[in-house]
Design a protein around this motif. Structure first.
Motif, short mmCIF file in Angstrom:
data_model
loop_
_atom_site.label_atom_id
_atom_site.label_comp_id
_atom_site.label_asym_id
_atom_site.label_seq_id
_atom_site.Cartn_x
_atom_site.Cartn_y
_atom_site.Cartn_z
N THR A 201 0.82 -1.21 0.00
CA THR A 201 0.00 0.00 0.00
C THR A 201 0.86 1.26 0.00
N ASP A 202 2.16 1.11 0.07
CA ASP A 202 3.10 2.23 -0.01
C ASP A 202 3.36 2.51 -1.48
N ARG A 203 2.59 3.42 -2.06
CA ARG A 203 2.65 3.64 -3.51
C ARG A 203 4.05 4.05 -3.97
N GLU A 204 4.68 4.93 -3.25
CA GLU A 204 6.01 5.40 -3.68
C GLU A 204 7.02 4.26 -3.72
N LEU A 205 6.97 3.39 -2.72
CA LEU A 205 7.91 2.26 -2.66
C LEU A 205 7.63 1.27 -3.79
N VAL A 206 6.37 0.94 -4.01
CA VAL A 206 6.02 -0.01 -5.07
C VAL A 206 6.40 0.56 -6.44
N GLU A 207 6.11 1.83 -6.66
CA GLU A 207 6.48 2.47 -7.94
C GLU A 207 7.99 2.43 -8.14
N LYS A 208 8.75 2.71 -7.08
CA LYS A 208 10.21 2.71 -7.17
C LYS A 208 10.75 1.32 -7.50
N LEU A 209 10.23 0.30 -6.82
CA LEU A 209 10.70 -1.06 -7.07
C LEU A 209 10.34 -1.52 -8.48
N ALA A 210 9.17 -1.12 -8.96
CA ALA A 210 8.78 -1.45 -10.34
C ALA A 210 9.70 -0.75 -11.33
N LEU A 211 9.95 0.53 -11.09
CA LEU A 211 10.80 1.31 -11.99
C LEU A 211 12.20 0.71 -12.11
N GLU A 212 12.73 0.21 -10.99
CA GLU A 212 14.09 -0.32 -10.96
C GLU A 212 14.18 -1.77 -11.42
N SER A 213 13.06 -2.39 -11.72
CA SER A 213 13.02 -3.82 -12.01
C SER A 213 13.12 -4.12 -13.49
N ASP A 214 13.28 -5.42 -13.79
CA ASP A 214 13.18 -5.91 -15.17
C ASP A 214 11.74 -6.22 -15.54
N GLY A 215 10.84 -6.10 -14.58
CA GLY A 215 9.44 -6.44 -14.77
C GLY A 215 8.87 -6.92 -13.45
N VAL A 216 7.56 -7.13 -13.41
CA VAL A 216 6.86 -7.41 -12.15
C VAL A 216 5.99 -8.64 -12.29
N ILE A 217 6.00 -9.48 -11.25
CA ILE A 217 5.05 -10.58 -11.11
C ILE A 217 4.27 -10.33 -9.83
N HIS A 218 2.97 -10.20 -9.96
CA HIS A 218 2.11 -9.83 -8.82
C HIS A 218 1.24 -11.02 -8.41
N THR A 219 1.54 -11.60 -7.26
CA THR A 219 0.75 -12.73 -6.75
C THR A 219 0.09 -12.43 -5.41
N ALA A 220 0.40 -11.29 -4.80
CA ALA A 220 -0.10 -11.00 -3.45
C ALA A 220 -1.59 -10.68 -3.47
N SER A 221 -2.29 -11.09 -2.41
CA SER A 221 -3.69 -10.74 -2.24
C SER A 221 -4.07 -10.92 -0.77
N PRO A 222 -4.78 -9.96 -0.19
CA PRO A 222 -5.22 -10.13 1.19
C PRO A 222 -6.31 -11.18 1.35
N GLY A 223 -7.03 -11.48 0.26
CA GLY A 223 -8.06 -12.50 0.31
C GLY A 223 -9.25 -12.15 1.19
N ASP A 224 -9.56 -10.85 1.28
CA ASP A 224 -10.70 -10.44 2.10
C ASP A 224 -11.41 -9.28 1.41
N GLU A 225 -12.23 -8.55 2.18
CA GLU A 225 -13.03 -7.49 1.57
C GLU A 225 -12.20 -6.31 1.07
#
Length: 295
Positions: free
Chosen positions: A53-77
């Motif tokens: 939920t830390d948008r700046e951190l997630v954006e930074k890690l995506a920017l610095e990456s070769d690409g993203v694989i997203h598997t995370a989910s809270p599994g609730d409402e």
């Protein structure tokens, strides 16, 4: 640079992490605490402690990456808002790069169908209806090479939804029986978690932008077959007993109950044809009868 992986300590994500590291791939995983960081780093990956939920951190890690694989989910409402926020932050980091982004969907969005393919219409139960608009957004994205993987019921290593069957209530009396989810006539389309992880890696490397793949092994047992296997493992001589929809709702809740009552069959053939995917793990029936869920 490295692949940015979310959900690396989860059931699917940890299998994807193992698959990537088995190939010697560099991985950066965002985890919530130091304990999870240590587990990730034990594989040779790099862990970053923080939240998705830390948008700046997630954006930074995506920017610095070769690409993203997203598997995370809270599994609730909170799942809809969570996924939407992650996609927003990742796309901000990847925009215009044409780097790959692999997003996790789910088989339940198709509703009940005896022949689910990537061209089948969506008919989601209430539990997963939120996925559809987010997935449409992912597929429409420009400047990012997006792929959605829609896993079937994922099993293996004693984890995931099959525990609902393996640990189902037993009746009492002279000949107790394992309680089924509904009549047991419905099919579950399934996939071994390590096979699914290989599909994520193939999709990251080979899939075209705007692509969508069902992650299903082609094994579509009925819930009765699964229950009988679990009942045999539990020493009940394979005895099972059906219950009503109302009883399913009382046991599992209306949302999850309705999802598990869906009658679904799929082959996952598109991923085999397009990406060369070769699922070869055990079947869920085998795993319930004498594998990681038995005991």
């Amino acid at each position: 640079m490295a692949i940015f992986l979310t959900g690396a300590s989860g059931f699917i994500g940890s299998a994807v992490l193992r698959a990537l590291r088995a190939q010697g791939r560099e991985v950066v995983a965002l985890v919530r605490d130091e304990t999870k960081a240590q587990a990730v780093e034990a594989t040779g990956a790099r862990a970053v402690v923080g939240t998705l939920t830390d948008r700046e951190l997630v954006e930074k890690l995506a920017l610095e990456s070769d690409g993203v694989i997203h598997t995370a989910s809270p599994g609730d409402e909170t799942s809809a808002a969570f996924d939407d926020a992650v996609v927003t932050a990742v796309f901000a980091g990847l925009e215009g790069s044409d780097k790959p982004y692999v997003h996790t969907g789910g088989i339940w969005v198709y509703g009940s169908s005896a022949e689910i393919t990537e061209r089948s219409p969506f008919d989601p139960p209430a539990l997963t209806a939120w996925r559809v608009p987010i997935e449409e957004r992912v597929l429409r994205a420009s400047g990012v090479k997006t792929t959605i993987i829609a896993p079937a019921v994922v099993f293996g290593h004693g984890g995931g939804l099959p525990n609902v069957i393996a640990q189902a209530p037993r009746g009492s009396g002279v000949a107790p029986a394992l309680q089924l989810i509904g009549s047991g006539e419905q099919h579950w389309t399934t996939v071994f978690v390590d096979d699914l992880a290989e599909l994520y890696v193939l999709a990251f490397d080979l899939a075209d932008g705007g692509s969508y793949y069902i992650g299903a092994s082609g094994q579509n047992p009925t819930v009765r077959e699964l229950g009988e296997a679990a009942a045999a493992a539990a020493g009940l001589d394979g005895r099972v007993e059906p219950i009503s929809t109302a009883q399913v709702h009382e046991w599992l809740g209306e949302g999850l109950g309705d999802a598990l009552l869906l009658d679904q069959q799929a082959t996952g053939s598109a991923a085999r044809i397009d990406l060369g995917w070769e699922p070869n793990g055990p079947t869920l029936v085998e795993e319930l009868r004498s594998g990681s869920y038995a005991g």
